[in-house]
Each structure stands twice: as structure tokens, then as C-alpha cells.
Design an enzyme around this catalytic site. Structure first.
Site, PDB file in Angstrom:
ATOM      1  CE1 TYR A  10      13.406   2.331  28.976  1.00  0.00           C
ATOM      2  CE2 TYR A  10      12.423   3.072  27.083  1.00  0.00           C
ATOM      3  CZ  TYR A  10      11.949   2.292  28.248  1.00  0.00           C
ATOM      4  OH  TYR A  10      10.993   1.049  27.848  1.00  0.00           O
ATOM      5  CE  LYS A  43       7.510  -3.335  -6.363  1.00  0.00           C
ATOM      6  NZ  LYS A  43       8.598  -3.586  -7.350  1.00  0.00           N
TER       7      LYS A  43
HETATM    8  C1  LIG Z   1       8.535  -2.335  -7.872  1.00  0.00           C
HETATM    9  C2  LIG Z   1       8.951  -2.771  -9.772  1.00  0.00           C
HETATM   10  C3  LIG Z   1       8.626  -1.804 -10.087  1.00  0.00           C
HETATM   11  C4  LIG Z   1       8.149  -0.705  -9.882  1.00  0.00           C
HETATM   12  O1  LIG Z   1       8.948   0.781  -9.156  1.00  0.00           O
HETATM   13  P1  LIG Z   1       8.949   2.036  -9.201  1.00  0.00           P
HETATM   14  O2  LIG Z   1      10.230   2.723  -9.485  1.00  0.00           O
HETATM   15  O3  LIG Z   1       8.370   1.665  -7.969  1.00  0.00           O
HETATM   16  O4  LIG Z   1       7.841   2.944  -9.657  1.00  0.00           O
HETATM   17  C5  LIG Z   1       8.523  -1.257 -12.364  1.00  0.00           C
HETATM   18  N1  LIG Z   1       8.862  -2.419 -12.599  1.00  0.00           N
HETATM   19  C6  LIG Z   1       9.939  -3.736 -11.335  1.00  0.00           C
HETATM   20  C7  LIG Z   1       9.829  -5.302 -12.304  1.00  0.00           C
HETATM   21  C8  LIG Z   1       9.655  -3.646 -11.033  1.00  0.00           C
HETATM   22  O5  LIG Z   1       9.760  -4.733  -9.443  1.00  0.00           O
END
Ligand SMILES: *Cc1c(COP(=O)(O)O)cnc(C)c1O
Length: 374
Positions: free
Chosen positions: A266, A35
Site C-alpha cells: 500500500y 498475568k
Molecule cells: C508484573 C509484576 C512483576 C514482574 O515484573 P517483571 O519485570 O516482569 O519481572 C513483579 N511484581 C509486580 C507487582 C508486578 O505487577
């Protein structure tokens, strides 16, 4: 021509991290999290690599990302972990994506979409063990499982929950969640006439919670080379050595000598106190080198650390290279990564940004041109 600032992604590091996760997972399958453009590392390249190394599935946040994977030819299970709205239902069915479902209304909607296409949709059901975000309450979970069994166009292939304290090394909270989850799974599995995959562990669950592997694990941040609690640099020698996959480098534009009493940036927030040699870098907040890093961050030039002076601009920053010999325009500055003995990792950048490694990687990786190496 290469852009003046580049994010490098090491395929070798990604593969190394995948193998570490696999060793930690035992017999459990690995759902690789891709993702958010693979946490900024690029979804298509990372998905190809993890699929090639034997991931049991790929997980994205919402259906459009899953569609991109299907259109790129990925045939393995693609899980939609977060974004599931009524508008997503038709695409989920059409592209054979596997959603996490946690309410009766959505389940019925998906069942209808699958039925009109004469398909059976594979889903995983989600129970809420304290995230208070998506999921169904534990006391309502078995009713959802029973409802699914009445829908011929729905097949429950998995049961899952997400750990609210998975990033904590003290796994006691997650251990209790694991106990509650396995108890619920064993009851639910009795209602389901076929084998069903139970999964709970994100990276934290995988590395910090004994026995959380179950049927599948869902590592994200660990695949990209970091521990969820930001402790990579403090990890004990006995712990698996994750390897950060992302580096960020910029070409020095100009080296200048400023007299004492000259202001920088700045707002004139910094004034030199001695003859100062500055290097001007082609990165700023538009590239994810956040304004919050003004006067705080360091970069590596010539194998040594150089302090950011004054405010970060939209496209430029200034660092102090007075103590570093022979710096010239065209040299490389490392904003994230290693050069010689010096190293700046995403945990350190996160500290300066008052953030976490996840956010640093997503931000920088998506705003800069990526180059794959190894
Ligand atoms: C993003 C996600 C993970 C992975 O989590 P990490 O802490 O990056 O390992 C696992 N399960 C779900 C449902 C997620 O949304």
C-alpha cells in the site's frame, strides 16, 4: 491443519528459566507471574508448569484471571497484583484470592465480605516507594497495618512494594528502595503477631539488586527468557543464560520475481531497484506484526535474514529473498526465534517496534495460535 502462523512455546525453556530464577532466589519463595496470559505464553500451561516446579504462588493482574486458575484446580496462593476495585471484593473472598491492598477503604470492604462468609481473608499490604501508582505512602503504611490488626476477618500475610527502576542494571535507586522497604517491614512486622512474607523483587530486583530476595521474589519477564532491560543479546558470558521461550513462525505463501521499478505494498512506498525475489508471508498487523515494522523488520528464511519491503498489511507482508537460494512456497519464515545461525529475539523486534520485549511477547502471544513444544 496447523494455522499458517504459529507461536511456539518451549516448556523446556520455561523450566530452565524457572530454575535460573530459583538459583538466583536462594531460600526465597518464587511467586510466578502469569498475568497477561503469562506474558502471551498462555496462563494455564505456564501456571501448571511453574506450580509443578515448586512456585510458592502465582500472580495475576485481576480477579477474573485468578478465578480461572481456581476453576482449573490450582490450590496454591493466587495473588491479585493490579486490578482491585470495589466490584472485585466478593469474588476475591469467594475464590480465596490474595489481593494487594493499599487503602483503608478497600481493606474494610474486604473485611466485610470475608465476615459475612465467615472467612478470614489473607492479604498483602502494599507500600508505594516511588511508583506513584498503587500503594500507600510510607508514612501512612503503619497505620494501615494497625487497621488490619483490628479486623478479625483479615490476616496480613505479606508486605510488598514494587521497584520503579527495577529494570535498570545500575541498582542504586533500587538499593535505596530496598533499604527503605526493609526498615519499614521490620517496624510493620512488630505489629503483626504471626510470620509475614516481605517481597520486593521483580526480575530486575532479582538479577540486578543485591540482597533484594527477602522472603519471596516475583519474577515475570525472566521466566519467559528475557532481561527487563532488553539486554539478553548483550549479556556477559558470566550472567545466567535465560532462554527465550517463544518463537513465531509463518509459512511462506508465494515466491515471486519482480522486475526493477516495481512497487510493493500500500502506498507504493518501496520500489525495487533490481530484479527482486519476494516471499509473501501470511502475517500482518492483525497478528501483531505491527505496521510500524514496515520497511524496518527482518525475518529469517533459509537461515538468513530477509528484509521486510514496503508496508505491512492487515494479513500480509512481503520480504526480500533475492539473496537467499531455493526459497519456495510452503517454506518456513521465522519472525521471532532462531533458524540456523540467524536469530531474531524480542529485544530486536522491540527496537523496530519502538517498544520493549514485554509488549512484544504479550502482543504476539495473545494474537496467534500457540503450540507447546519440548
Ligand atoms: C508484573 C509484576 C512483576 C514482574 O515484573 P517483571 O519485570 O516482569 O519481572 C513483579 N511484581 C509486580 C507487582 C508486578 O505487577
Amino acid at each position: 491443519m496447523e494455522p499458517l502462523k504459529r507461536v511456539y512455546v518451549s516448556r523446556g525453556a520455561l523450566a530452565h528459566n524457572f530454575q535460573l530464577c530459583r538459583a538466583q532466589a536462594g531460600d526465597a519463595g518464587i511467586i510466578a507471574l502469569v498475568k497477561a496470559d503469562a506474558y502471551g505464553h498462555g496462563m494455564p500451561a505456564c501456571a501448571r508448569l511453574f506450580a509443578g516446579l515448586g512456585a510458592s504462588g502465582l500472580a495475576v493482574a485481576e480477579a477474573v484471571e485468578g478465578i480461572a486458575l481456581r476453576e482449573a484446580g490450582f490450590a496454591l496462593p493466587v495473588y491479585v497484583f493490579a486490578g482491585l476495585a470495589p466490584q472485585s471484593a466478593a469474588a476475591i473472598v469467594e475464590y480465596r484470592l490474595c489481593p494487594l491492598v493499599s487503602d483503608a477503604h478497600m481493606l474494610q470492604l474486604l473485611a466485610r465480605e470475608a465476615k459475612v462468609r465467615d472467612q478470614v481473608l489473607s492479604v498483602h499490604l502494599k507500600v508505594d516507594l516511588g511508583m506513584g501508582r498503587q500503594g500507600t505512602l510510607p508514612e501512612d503504611f503503619l497505620a494501615l497495618v494497625r487497621l488490619a490488626q483490628t479486623l478479625p476477618s483479615i490476616r496480613v500475610d505479606g508486605l510488598m512494594a514494587h521497584l520503579p527502576k527495577g529494570d535498570e542494571r545500575d541498582g542504586s535507586h533500587s538499593g535505596r528502595a530496598l533499604t527503605a522497604f526493609t526498615r519499614l517491614c521490620s517496624e510493620a512486622c512488630r505489629l503483626i503477631p504471626h510470620a509475614c512474607s516481605c517481597h520486593l523483587a521483580n526480575s530486575g530486583g532479582l538479577f540486578y539488586v543485591a540482597g533484594a530476595q527477602l522472603d519471596q521474589v516475583r519474577p515475570g519477564i525472566a521466566l519467559y527468557g528475557y532481561y527487563p532491560d532488553g539486554a539478553l543479546g548483550r549479556a556477559a558470558a558470566t550472567e545466567p543464560r535465560l532462554r527465550p521461550a517463544m518463537e513465531w513462525k509463518a509459512t511462506i505463501l508465494q515466491v515471486r520475481h519482480l522486475p526493477p521499478g516495481h512497487t510493493v505494498g500500500y502506498g507504493c512506498t518501496y520500489t525495487t531497484t533490481r530484479p527482486t525475489t519476494i516471499a509473501v508471508l501470511p502475517v500482518g498487523y492483525a497478528d501483531g506484526y505491527l505496521r510500524k515494522l514496515s520497511g524496518r523488520a527482518q525475518v529469517v528464511v533459509g537461515g538468513q535474514r530477509a528484509q521486510v519491503l514496503g508496508r505491512i498489511s492487515m494479513n500480509l507482508s512481503v520480504v526480500d529473498v533475492t539473496a537467499i537460494p531455493r526459497v519456495a512456497a510452503g517454506d518456513e519464515a521465522v519472525l521471532l526465534g532462531r533458524q540456523g545461525e540467524a536469530c531474531i529475539d524480542a529485544d530486536e523486534l522491540a527496537t523496530w517496534m519502538e517498544s520493549i520485549n514485554y509488549e512484544v511477547l504479550c502482543l504476539i502471544g495473545r494474537l496467534n495460535e500457540r503450540v507447546y513444544i519440548d
